[in-house]
Design a protein around this motif. Structure first.
Motif, PDB file in Angstrom:
ATOM      1  N   THR A 136       7.512 -15.397   5.982  1.00  0.00           N
ATOM      2  CA  THR A 136       6.719 -14.308   6.520  1.00  0.00           C
ATOM      3  C   THR A 136       6.619 -14.403   8.036  1.00  0.00           C
ATOM      4  N   VAL A 178       3.553  -5.050   9.043  1.00  0.00           N
ATOM      5  CA  VAL A 178       2.694  -5.147   7.871  1.00  0.00           C
ATOM      6  C   VAL A 178       1.318  -5.603   8.341  1.00  0.00           C
ATOM      7  N   ARG A 234      -2.363  -6.866   7.404  1.00  0.00           N
ATOM      8  CA  ARG A 234      -3.066  -7.513   6.282  1.00  0.00           C
ATOM      9  C   ARG A 234      -4.447  -6.889   6.120  1.00  0.00           C
ATOM     10  N   SER A 266       3.006  -0.606   7.396  1.00  0.00           N
ATOM     11  CA  SER A 266       2.608  -0.671   5.996  1.00  0.00           C
ATOM     12  C   SER A 266       1.541  -1.764   5.884  1.00  0.00           C
ATOM     13  N   TRP A 267       1.236  -2.193   4.671  1.00  0.00           N
ATOM     14  CA  TRP A 267       0.080  -3.074   4.504  1.00  0.00           C
ATOM     15  C   TRP A 267       0.342  -4.063   3.386  1.00  0.00           C
ATOM     16  N   GLU A 268      -0.447  -5.125   3.340  1.00  0.00           N
ATOM     17  CA  GLU A 268      -0.457  -6.017   2.171  1.00  0.00           C
ATOM     18  C   GLU A 268      -1.820  -6.685   2.060  1.00  0.00           C
ATOM     19  N   TYR A 269      -2.137  -7.087   0.827  1.00  0.00           N
ATOM     20  CA  TYR A 269      -3.369  -7.839   0.584  1.00  0.00           C
ATOM     21  C   TYR A 269      -3.079  -9.331   0.688  1.00  0.00           C
ATOM     22  N   TYR A 326      -4.725 -12.306  -7.581  1.00  0.00           N
ATOM     23  CA  TYR A 326      -3.861 -11.317  -6.947  1.00  0.00           C
ATOM     24  C   TYR A 326      -4.482  -9.947  -7.172  1.00  0.00           C
TER      25      TYR A 326
END
Lengths: 723, 149
Positions: A40, A56, A58, A88-91, A386
């Motif tokens: 990452t 991305v 968070r 864009s995004w992520e958890y 998750y």
């Protein structure tokens, strides 16, 4: 029992957050180490930039429809000077958060806090990443950092015009020291924040690809259906597993805890079919004779009780009322309600002797992790959660009872992932309900129609007593006074009344309460705003003018009220057969008001023709998404006001599905005219506050149309037929 | 074993004939876009098309269907989010949580197929799905946008 353990862990987590301090850029792991952990390419905890310039962001908070992930990404991207089209995004997972010393801070998503509580540190995260990217470019070029500027993911060396994109310098930037201090842009310079950009999460919701918790599929996964004792406080006496073990697909019938049994099968429909056939005997426990009537009697007793917790006090309310020219009194009541998320509660768990993993929709990832740790018996380092998008939350998914259950079930099937999905009936019967309260209001008017004294006695349930008793303040539940407080973010009372007493006689039935979208602001706004309307009519004063007289020192409350009055055309004649009503309140950090225009037929059928809403949330991050929240809030608030009531019989909830617990549908819903009046000098929430003004605006309009005052919700129980 | 025609292809479903179509789609055919909300045909989250008619898949059993009946789910509405309803939904950011939207979109697509220029009353009659986030204003606007009215 399990819930208390979860809460104590959550409290611990909260404590450690406080110890971190008010201003720290949370980059506790050296970037080289972070980079070494995987591929990452993260610049810092908040920002990942790929070599091809994809960004991305968070997001720690949970997306449940309220748009928080898009708004938070806008704030980070704004300070990052990002090209929004590449974002864009992520958890991150709650487990990663723990391992990285809570670098993403709070995951809890409730109380309309997603943006108003984290705007500062997420923007600082974006700004720090931008500074590091610029420094990396300057270093590579051998030029002073001050000669470089960043815009739309491109760094330009101004004197030479030389450029480089973020993706090219991200890896070098990640190795630099974190800036100690960052300066944030004023809102007037925003180009991404403050704009109605499209949501980042829409496309997959249009083609069936969005994976909700209920849709999780894992190799070798089994499915579980569950029943807990429908009487709160009751337990599971026995069940006859032999009767269903031969049914198609059934793997195992398991006791989950003292009050709960589950069937595990290949497919969920098989599990549910077998569970419905399973002979179960419940021990209904000590509350098996409680009913809505006995609960109402308990609350009515509280209306006159000597002892009560004070919420707001000025002067001598009782004395002023005793000596008033005119005394007005009314008693209101509000029922239990279920959140009724479209997606019933669910969680998928995999337990092995070495680890425990959970996939679930949750409003509080860290609470879900704490539940998984507790139920699994494993240390924190061997557990993770998750998060997936929520099919609605509304406060219900801040609880982790269903996570605990999923892990306890999976523990009885080591090595196989098990998806636990509640039926709609289970979801309705095992809720944590919008608390039941009553209120008696007594007002004293002088000969000129001014309100000289007001006593508001709330009697009923405390959410904190059920959810987190440690949070009580010497027994007092501050949530009960939302919107009625002397000051603060959670609702300073909007009216200056010389003699005021607002108090609470706590009466806690056995039905578990919970945070329900809008929390106590919903009931309180109905009580106060409908009673203000009653007082205005008793005084013979226009309801808007009556309020204005008491709002000289609360100009922000008044401004939103004036905005809706203007929007609905207050003071000008209504269309034939229709009438108007108003309401205002402050809560969740924002000022809100609503005006409604309704008609009531001779048969007593109510039609809402117009709704005008005004919101001052201070700063607005995405105007179109604020409008969406306001529109949705009226559906949620009016569904509750018109239709929804969970009644109690023999200690359990009676209503089990949408046939007896209806929600508003499109044919009942008028267009919401949403007016945004942001003052730009504070940060308020928008997911909840407007719900509270929906019902009182409509109730006041119904009175104006019919002369009938409805004081007991929901409206479906009121008889508005003309004689 | 039952044969179903789903999204233009025949799939073999190994499930009891009493199994609701909803669960056969989700658990045997692997099409999880069709959602479970109530199981009693109240909420419409499981709306699919059977021979063009909007149907609540929770209340149709596998055994009552045959391979000649064409079942279309949200996954089969268009290959690339290009159905006019999907395009309008995207343009107006209709979904919030999105859980009800598969059913909402299927109901709206069926309405437009029958009535290309629906009135408000047509929309009220056809769109009986429940949305707890409260997207109704945008659902109505989306149908009108897709219909070009």
């Amino acid at each position: 029992m399990a819930d208390n353990a979860v809460l104590s862990r959550r409290s611990l987590l909260k404590g450690s957050a406080a110890a971190v301090g008010a201003f720290t850029l949370g980059f506790s792991i050296p970037f080289t180490e972070a980079q070494a952990q995987g591929a990452t390419p993260e610049v810092n905890a908040w920002v990942v930039i790929h070599p091809d310039d994809r960004i991305v962001v968070r997001i720690a908070r949970s997306e449940m429809g309220q748009g928080t992930l898009t708004g938070l990404a806008q704030l980070v991207a704004e300070e990052l000077e990002a090209d929004w089209s590449k974002v864009s995004w992520e958890y991150p997972t709650p487990g990663e958060n723990l391992r990285r010393n809570r670098v993403w801070r709070n995951f809890a998503t409730g109380g309309s806090r997603g943006i108003r509580d984290s705007h500062q540190y997420v923007r600082e995260g974006g700004a720090a990443a931008r500074i590091m990217l610029v420094q990396a470019a300057a270093k590579e070029w051998g030029v002073p950092e001050g000669e470089c500027r960043a815009a739309k993911s491109v760094i330009t060396h101004t004197p030479t015009g030389r450029t480089v994109t973020y993706g090219k310098v991200a890896a070098a930037a990640a190795k630099l020291d974190v800036p100690k201090e960052v300066k944030l842009k004023p809102a007037s310079e925003w180009t991404i924040a403050g704009k109605s950009v499209k949501r980042l999460d829409t496309v997959d919701k249009l083609n069936g690809k969005q994976v909700y918790g209920a849709d999780i599929r894992l190799p070798g996964m089994l499915n579980a259906a569950i029943k807990a004792c429908p009487v709160f406080g009751g337990t599971l006496a026995s069940f006859d597993a032999a009767k269903v073990t031969g049914m198609p697909g059934v793997k195992k019938v398991v006791q989950v805890d003292r009050r709960t049994v589950a069937v595990i099968a290949d497919h969920w429909w098989q599990a549910k079919t077998a569970l419905d056939a399973l002979p179960i005997t419940w021990d209904n426990g000590p509350h098996a004779s409680v009913s809505s009537e006995t609960i109402a009697a308990t609350l009515r007793e509280g209306l006159d009780a000597e002892q009560a917790f004070e919420g707001n006090k000025a002067g001598d309310a009782k004395g002023a009322i005793a000596s008033a020219a005119k005394r007005v009194e009314a008693t209101y009541s509000y029922p239990f309600q279920n959140h009724a998320c479209m997606e019933p509660m669910n969680a998928t768990a995999l337990w092995t002797p070495e680890k425990c993993e959970v996939w679930c929709p949750t409003q509080n990832g860290e609470s879900a992790l704490a539940a998984a740790i507790e139920a699994s018996g494993h240390p924190a380092a061997k557990c993770d959660v998750y998060k997936v998008h929520l099919g609605g939350g509304f406060g219900r998914r801040g609880r982790s009872d269903y996570v605990t259950q999923a892990v306890l079930i999976a523990k009885q099937m080591p090595g196989a992932p098990v998806k636990l999905l509640w039926s709609r009936e289970e979801d309705m019967l095992q809720g944590t309900y919008h608390p039941i309260t009553m209120a008696r209001l007594v007002g004293g008017l002088d000969k000129d129609g001014n309100l000289t004294g007001l006593h508001m006695r709330i009697s009923g349930q405390s959410i904190l007593s059920g959810v987190n008793p440690q949070g009580l303040q010497n027994g007092r539940d501050p949530f009960v006074f939302q919107g009625l407080n002397p000051g603060g973010q959670e609702g300073p009372f909007g009216y200056g009344i010389p003699n005021l007493l607002i108090d609470h006689a706590m009466r806690n039935p056995h039905v578990p309460p919970g945070f329900w979208r809008g929390v106590n602001l919903n009931q309180n706004a109905i009580y106060v705003e409908c009673f203000m309307d009653e007082l205005a009519h008793a005084a013979g004063v226009d309801p808007l003018e009556f309020r204005r007289r008491m709002m000289k020192n609360t100009p922000r409350h008044l401004a939103v009220l004036e905005a809706v009055a203007k929007g609905i055309g207050w003071g000008s004649p209504s269309a034939p057969g229709t009438a108007k009503g108003l309401a205002q309140i402050m809560g969740f950090g924002s000022y809100v008001a609503a005006a409604a225009e309704v008609s009531v037929s001779n048969a007593g059928e109510i039609k809402v023709h117009r709704i005008v809403a005004a919101t001052n949330p201070g700063h607005v991050v995405n105007p179109d998404q604020v409008a969406a929240q306001v529109e949705g809030s009226f559906v949620y608030g009016l569904s509750a006001a018109f239709h929804q009531e969970c009644t109690v019989k023999n200690g359990r909830i009676v209503e089990e599905n949408f046939d007896t617990y209806p929600a508003m549908r499109i044919n009942e819903m008028p267009k919401v005219e949403s007016i945004l009046v942001p003052s730009g000098d504070f940060w308020g929430g928008v997911g909840e506050p407007t719900i509270a003004v929906a019902a009182p605006a409509v109730l006041n309009a119904i009175f104006a149309a019919t002369g009938k005052r409805v004081r007991s919700l929901p409206l479906k129980n009121a008889d508005l037929r003309r004689a | 074993m039952a044969s179903l025609n789903v999204n233009g292809r025949v799939v073999e479903i190994d499930a009891h004939p009493d199994t609701p179509l909803l669960w056969a789609l989700r658990e045997q055919a692997g099409l999880t876009g069709t959602k479970y909300g109530c199981g009693i045909a109240q909420c419409g989250a499981c709306t699919v098309h059977i021979d063009g008619e909007p149907v609540r898949a929770c209340s149709v059993t596998l055994g009552s269907l045959n391979a000649n009946q064409k079942v279309v789910t949200i996954e089969g509405l268009s290959p690339d989010v290009s159905h006019p309803i999907q395009k309008a939904w995207l343009q107006l950011d209709v979904p919030q949580c999105g859980y009800c939207q598969s059913g909402m979109i299927m109901a709206a697509a069926a309405l437009l197929a029958k009535k290309p220029k629906p009135t408000d009353a047509d929309i009220d009659e056809a769109m009986t799905n429940i949305c707890r986030c409260g997207t109704y204003n945008r659902v109505r606007a989306g149908i009108k946008l897709a219909a070009g009215i």
